[in-house]
Design a protein around this motif. Structure first.
Motif, PDB file in Angstrom:
ATOM      1  N   GLY A  90      30.036   9.751  10.234  1.00 28.17           N
ATOM      2  CA  GLY A  90      31.112   8.961  10.170  1.00 28.17           C
ATOM      3  C   GLY A  90      32.398   9.656  10.699  1.00 28.17           C
ATOM      4  O   GLY A  90      33.134   8.905  11.291  1.00 28.17           O
ATOM      5  N   GLY A  91      32.725  10.741  10.088  1.00 25.25           N
ATOM      6  CA  GLY A  91      33.899  11.400  10.340  1.00 25.25           C
ATOM      7  C   GLY A  91      33.897  11.712  11.874  1.00 25.25           C
ATOM      8  O   GLY A  91      34.878  11.487  12.386  1.00 25.25           O
ATOM      9  N   THR A  92      32.678  12.022  12.325  1.00 26.27           N
ATOM     10  CA  THR A  92      32.832  12.498  13.795  1.00 26.27           C
ATOM     11  C   THR A  92      33.016  11.272  14.490  1.00 26.27           C
ATOM     12  O   THR A  92      33.884  11.403  15.466  1.00 26.27           O
ATOM     13  N   LEU A  93      32.617  10.185  14.243  1.00 31.29           N
ATOM     14  CA  LEU A  93      32.587   8.791  14.983  1.00 31.29           C
ATOM     15  C   LEU A  93      34.303   8.497  14.987  1.00 31.29           C
ATOM     16  O   LEU A  93      34.823   8.026  15.877  1.00 31.29           O
ATOM     17  N   HIS A  94      34.919   8.624  13.650  1.00 31.04           N
ATOM     18  CA  HIS A  94      36.069   8.474  13.485  1.00 31.04           C
ATOM     19  C   HIS A  94      36.762   9.070  14.214  1.00 31.04           C
ATOM     20  O   HIS A  94      37.741   8.608  15.214  1.00 31.04           O
ATOM     21  N   TYR A  95      36.977  10.417  14.482  1.00 30.42           N
ATOM     22  CA  TYR A  95      37.748  11.068  15.285  1.00 30.42           C
ATOM     23  C   TYR A  95      37.724  10.913  16.641  1.00 30.42           C
ATOM     24  O   TYR A  95      38.431  10.764  17.606  1.00 30.42           O
ATOM     25  N   LEU A  96      36.280  10.815  17.230  1.00 31.43           N
ATOM     26  CA  LEU A  96      35.990  10.378  18.786  1.00 31.43           C
ATOM     27  C   LEU A  96      36.876   9.192  19.017  1.00 31.43           C
ATOM     28  O   LEU A  96      37.179   9.258  20.148  1.00 31.43           O
ATOM     29  N   LEU A  97      36.644   8.006  18.171  1.00 36.05           N
ATOM     30  CA  LEU A  97      37.180   6.915  18.344  1.00 36.05           C
ATOM     31  C   LEU A  97      38.675   6.897  18.388  1.00 36.05           C
ATOM     32  O   LEU A  97      39.262   6.141  18.996  1.00 36.05           O
ATOM     33  N   CYS A  98      39.180   7.845  17.839  1.00 34.19           N
ATOM     34  CA  CYS A  98      40.817   7.910  17.628  1.00 34.19           C
ATOM     35  C   CYS A  98      41.153   8.881  18.899  1.00 34.19           C
ATOM     36  O   CYS A  98      42.343   9.098  19.127  1.00 34.19           O
ATOM     37  N   GLY A  99      40.097   9.254  19.801  1.00 33.14           N
ATOM     38  CA  GLY A  99      40.671   9.999  21.104  1.00 33.14           C
ATOM     39  C   GLY A  99      40.741  11.429  21.037  1.00 33.14           C
ATOM     40  O   GLY A  99      41.091  12.239  22.128  1.00 33.14           O
ATOM     41  N   THR A 100      40.055  11.901  19.745  1.00 27.10           N
ATOM     42  CA  THR A 100      40.025  13.545  19.631  1.00 27.10           C
ATOM     43  C   THR A 100      38.955  13.989  20.571  1.00 27.10           C
ATOM     44  O   THR A 100      37.895  13.387  20.503  1.00 27.10           O
ATOM     45  N   PRO A 101      39.520  15.075  21.454  1.00 26.61           N
ATOM     46  CA  PRO A 101      38.348  15.503  22.313  1.00 26.61           C
ATOM     47  C   PRO A 101      36.904  16.278  21.761  1.00 26.61           C
ATOM     48  O   PRO A 101      37.363  16.581  20.589  1.00 26.61           O
ATOM     49  N   PHE A 102      35.970  16.263  22.383  1.00 25.87           N
ATOM     50  CA  PHE A 102      34.652  16.407  22.103  1.00 25.87           C
ATOM     51  C   PHE A 102      34.778  17.831  21.402  1.00 25.87           C
ATOM     52  O   PHE A 102      34.142  18.177  20.328  1.00 25.87           O
ATOM     53  N   ASP A 103      35.458  18.823  22.172  1.00 30.40           N
ATOM     54  CA  ASP A 103      35.465  20.296  21.587  1.00 30.40           C
ATOM     55  C   ASP A 103      36.268  20.379  20.507  1.00 30.40           C
ATOM     56  O   ASP A 103      35.746  21.223  19.722  1.00 30.40           O
ATOM     57  N   ILE A 104      37.088  19.490  19.930  1.00 27.01           N
ATOM     58  CA  ILE A 104      37.903  19.686  18.836  1.00 27.01           C
ATOM     59  C   ILE A 104      37.049  19.158  17.811  1.00 27.01           C
ATOM     60  O   ILE A 104      36.989  19.743  16.663  1.00 27.01           O
ATOM     61  N   VAL A 105      36.645  17.965  17.814  1.00 20.59           N
ATOM     62  CA  VAL A 105      35.562  17.470  16.978  1.00 20.59           C
ATOM     63  C   VAL A 105      34.349  18.369  16.449  1.00 20.59           C
ATOM     64  O   VAL A 105      34.065  18.745  15.290  1.00 20.59           O
ATOM     65  N   LYS A 106      33.830  18.831  17.726  1.00 17.16           N
ATOM     66  CA  LYS A 106      32.618  19.630  17.369  1.00 17.16           C
ATOM     67  C   LYS A 106      33.358  20.896  16.649  1.00 17.16           C
ATOM     68  O   LYS A 106      32.422  21.356  15.696  1.00 17.16           O
ATOM     69  N   THR A 107      34.348  21.504  16.516  1.00 14.94           N
ATOM     70  CA  THR A 107      34.972  22.827  15.847  1.00 14.94           C
ATOM     71  C   THR A 107      35.552  22.141  14.424  1.00 14.94           C
ATOM     72  O   THR A 107      35.045  22.786  13.392  1.00 14.94           O
ATOM     73  N   MET A 108      36.019  21.070  14.334  1.00 18.65           N
ATOM     74  CA  MET A 108      36.235  20.633  13.204  1.00 18.65           C
ATOM     75  C   MET A 108      34.875  20.330  12.200  1.00 18.65           C
ATOM     76  O   MET A 108      34.966  20.515  10.987  1.00 18.65           O
ATOM     77  N   GLY A 109      33.970  19.757  13.048  1.00 14.18           N
ATOM     78  CA  GLY A 109      32.624  19.523  12.066  1.00 14.18           C
ATOM     79  C   GLY A 109      31.678  20.432  12.112  1.00 14.18           C
ATOM     80  O   GLY A 109      30.723  20.405  11.510  1.00 14.18           O
ATOM     81  N   ARG A 110      32.411  21.818  12.437  1.00 11.19           N
ATOM     82  CA  ARG A 110      31.272  22.910  12.360  1.00 11.19           C
ATOM     83  C   ARG A 110      29.817  22.670  13.113  1.00 11.19           C
ATOM     84  O   ARG A 110      29.056  23.071  12.649  1.00 11.19           O
ATOM     85  N   TRP A 111      29.960  21.924  14.110  1.00  9.78           N
ATOM     86  CA  TRP A 111      28.722  21.598  14.850  1.00  9.78           C
ATOM     87  C   TRP A 111      28.435  22.668  15.654  1.00  9.78           C
ATOM     88  O   TRP A 111      29.220  23.183  16.367  1.00  9.78           O
ATOM     89  N   ALA A 112      27.298  23.453  15.708  1.00 11.08           N
ATOM     90  CA  ALA A 112      26.861  24.590  16.312  1.00 11.08           C
ATOM     91  C   ALA A 112      26.583  24.496  17.873  1.00 11.08           C
ATOM     92  O   ALA A 112      26.973  25.339  18.413  1.00 11.08           O
ATOM     93  N   GLY A 113      26.108  23.305  17.930  1.00 11.38           N
ATOM     94  CA  GLY A 113      25.683  22.890  19.277  1.00 11.38           C
ATOM     95  C   GLY A 113      26.204  21.541  19.815  1.00 11.38           C
ATOM     96  O   GLY A 113      27.197  21.049  19.212  1.00 11.38           O
ATOM     97  N   ASP A 114      25.644  20.766  20.564  1.00 12.85           N
ATOM     98  CA  ASP A 114      25.934  19.587  20.830  1.00 12.85           C
ATOM     99  C   ASP A 114      25.161  18.334  20.220  1.00 12.85           C
ATOM    100  O   ASP A 114      25.201  17.261  20.782  1.00 12.85           O
ATOM    101  N   SER A 115      24.550  18.735  19.126  1.00 10.98           N
ATOM    102  CA  SER A 115      23.603  17.973  18.653  1.00 10.98           C
ATOM    103  C   SER A 115      24.081  16.630  18.019  1.00 10.98           C
ATOM    104  O   SER A 115      23.594  15.734  17.913  1.00 10.98           O
ATOM    105  N   PHE A 116      25.420  16.885  17.788  1.00 11.26           N
ATOM    106  CA  PHE A 116      26.147  15.397  17.286  1.00 11.26           C
ATOM    107  C   PHE A 116      26.313  14.363  18.249  1.00 11.26           C
ATOM    108  O   PHE A 116      26.686  13.219  18.068  1.00 11.26           O
ATOM    109  N   THR A 117      26.082  15.032  19.429  1.00 10.07           N
ATOM    110  CA  THR A 117      26.092  13.756  20.726  1.00 10.07           C
ATOM    111  C   THR A 117      25.139  12.800  20.451  1.00 10.07           C
ATOM    112  O   THR A 117      25.209  11.553  21.019  1.00 10.07           O
ATOM    113  N   ILE A 118      23.781  13.250  19.800  1.00 12.32           N
ATOM    114  CA  ILE A 118      22.630  12.137  19.476  1.00 12.32           C
ATOM    115  C   ILE A 118      23.228  11.073  18.692  1.00 12.32           C
ATOM    116  O   ILE A 118      22.435   9.835  19.030  1.00 12.32           O
TER     117      ILE A 118
END
Length: 79
Positions: free
Chosen positions: A34-62
């Motif tokens: 939910g936090g990931t979706l919130h930041y993306l809907l606010c226009g935060t770039p993928f790479d920033i969201v990935k760092t903020m969420g400590r996502w190791a890869g691109d798995s959050f895109t699923i």
């Protein structure tokens, strides 16, 4: 004094509130998504969201497969 809540304390409190109000039990992962979706809907770039969420890869895109509002600007963007 004040201190941040641990992950287990947050989940315990959310579970307690959900039960008290007849809501479905949410897991910690739901909050992360939910936090990931919130930041993306606010226009935060993928790479920033990935760092903020400590996502190791691109798995959050699923989790975004049905969120065309988020994906459309990136699909139309030219590198």
């Amino acid at each position: 004094g004040l201190r941040p809540l641990s992950r287990s304390e947050v989940i315990k409190r959310i579970t307690s509130l959900a039960t008290a109000h007849g809501l479905p039990n949410l897991k910690g992962h739901s909050l992360r998504i939910g936090g990931t979706l919130h930041y993306l809907l606010c226009g935060t770039p993928f790479d920033i969201v990935k760092t903020m969420g400590r996502w190791a890869g691109d798995s959050f895109t699923i989790y975004l497969r049905q969120h065309t509002m988020i994906l459309a600007p990136y699909l139309n963007d030219t590198p």
